[in-house]
Design a protein around this motif. Structure first.
Motif, mmCIF file in Angstrom:
data_model
loop_
_atom_site.group_PDB
_atom_site.id
_atom_site.type_symbol
_atom_site.label_atom_id
_atom_site.label_comp_id
_atom_site.label_asym_id
_atom_site.label_seq_id
_atom_site.Cartn_x
_atom_site.Cartn_y
_atom_site.Cartn_z
ATOM 1 N N ASP A 28 38.002 35.609 67.903
ATOM 2 C CA ASP A 28 38.249 34.268 68.463
ATOM 3 C C ASP A 28 37.492 33.171 67.691
ATOM 4 O O ASP A 28 36.940 32.254 68.289
ATOM 5 N N LEU A 29 37.462 33.313 66.374
ATOM 6 C CA LEU A 29 36.767 32.322 65.553
ATOM 7 C C LEU A 29 37.763 31.346 64.948
ATOM 8 O O LEU A 29 38.917 31.702 64.684
ATOM 9 N N TYR A 57 30.480 35.286 66.722
ATOM 10 C CA TYR A 57 30.133 35.104 65.320
ATOM 11 C C TYR A 57 29.293 36.292 64.818
ATOM 12 O O TYR A 57 29.564 36.867 63.761
ATOM 13 N N GLN A 58 28.293 36.670 65.602
ATOM 14 C CA GLN A 58 27.432 37.794 65.194
ATOM 15 C C GLN A 58 28.227 39.098 65.125
ATOM 16 O O GLN A 58 28.053 39.893 64.205
ATOM 17 N N ARG A 59 29.123 39.294 66.091
ATOM 18 C CA ARG A 59 29.956 40.512 66.083
ATOM 19 C C ARG A 59 30.852 40.521 64.852
ATOM 20 O O ARG A 59 31.049 41.547 64.212
ATOM 21 N N ALA A 60 31.393 39.359 64.513
ATOM 22 C CA ALA A 60 32.274 39.269 63.344
ATOM 23 C C ALA A 60 31.504 39.566 62.060
ATOM 24 O O ALA A 60 32.012 40.271 61.170
ATOM 25 N N VAL A 61 30.283 39.078 61.970
ATOM 26 C CA VAL A 61 29.471 39.332 60.776
ATOM 27 C C VAL A 61 29.204 40.837 60.631
ATOM 28 O O VAL A 61 29.317 41.405 59.544
ATOM 29 N N LEU A 69 32.191 44.058 53.001
ATOM 30 C CA LEU A 69 32.129 42.713 52.406
ATOM 31 C C LEU A 69 30.688 42.240 52.318
ATOM 32 O O LEU A 69 29.885 42.527 53.210
ATOM 33 N N HIS A 70 30.389 41.522 51.268
ATOM 34 C CA HIS A 70 29.052 40.971 51.084
ATOM 35 C C HIS A 70 29.070 39.530 51.583
ATOM 36 O O HIS A 70 29.931 38.738 51.191
ATOM 37 N N ALA A 138 21.630 31.162 50.504
ATOM 38 C CA ALA A 138 20.531 31.953 51.058
ATOM 39 C C ALA A 138 21.121 33.247 51.563
ATOM 40 O O ALA A 138 22.229 33.264 52.065
ATOM 41 N N ASN A 139 20.390 34.333 51.406
ATOM 42 C CA ASN A 139 20.918 35.588 51.909
ATOM 43 C C ASN A 139 21.140 35.485 53.408
ATOM 44 O O ASN A 139 20.334 34.900 54.119
ATOM 45 N N PHE A 140 22.248 36.009 53.853
ATOM 46 C CA PHE A 140 22.590 35.921 55.261
ATOM 47 C C PHE A 140 21.607 36.735 56.090
ATOM 48 O O PHE A 140 21.279 37.845 55.759
ATOM 49 N N LYS A 141 21.118 36.155 57.185
ATOM 50 C CA LYS A 141 20.166 36.888 58.029
ATOM 51 C C LYS A 141 20.933 37.710 59.042
ATOM 52 O O LYS A 141 21.892 37.257 59.582
#
Ligand code: SF4
Ligand code: SF4
Length: 141
Positions: A28-29, A57-61, A69-70, A138-141
């Motif tokens: 649902d993004l 969003y966190q679940r999608a990441v 995927l990077h 920045a590297n994704f946290k």
């Protein structure tokens, strides 16, 4: 609600997967693609802005990472070097959001950063190289 700009790097074996479809339907993004460089069977890059609830969003990441995927967080900014601008107007024709527009009655070009969606079309259109991009990865946290 959160809004985050990211860059996705696709390994060749997942480049043809319907990733965007899943981000919209399963998480649902809202997906706003800013730049894409995707070729069949080659590594691809996709710059986009995702908005939705923080949980989705966190679940999608997590799901994107599971797919191989990077992901990198991205803060990108377009900078207008007004001292280089000749007010030729070439950018005002192609800017999709009117972030670059003629000011009347002076007929000089001005830049509104709050309207800019970082599509980068103006970078190629500007003969005076007055438009620049500033990227802070920045590297994704
Ligand atoms: S990056 Fe795109 S939206 Fe921003 S000023 Fe340039 S053309 Fe307009
Ligand atoms: S194309 Fe470049 S020089 Fe021409 S108005 Fe736009 S920013 Fe200024």
């Amino acid at each position: 609600m959160i809004k985050q700009k990211i860059v996705l790097r696709y390994p060749p074996h997942v480049v043809e997967n319907p990733t965007i479809y899943h981000l919209i339907k399963d998480f649902d993004l809202m997906v706003n693609i800013l730049r894409a460089d995707i070729n069949p069977k080659k590594e691809g890059r996709l710059m986009m802005e995702l908005s939705g609830t923080e949980l989705n969003y966190q679940r999608a990441v997590e799901w994107l990472q599971e797919q191989g995927l990077h992901i990198m967080g991205l803060e990108q900014q377009i900078i207008w070097r007004s001292e280089r601008c000749t007010h030729c107007g070439a950018c005002t024709v192609i800017c999709p959001t009117e972030a670059l527009a003629f000011k009347r009655p002076e007929m000089t070009v001005s830049f509104r950063e709050d309207k800019c969606v970082v599509c980068e079309l103006c970078l190629r259109a500007c003969p005076a190289r007055a438009m620049e991009t500033l990227v802070d990865n920045a590297n994704f946290k």
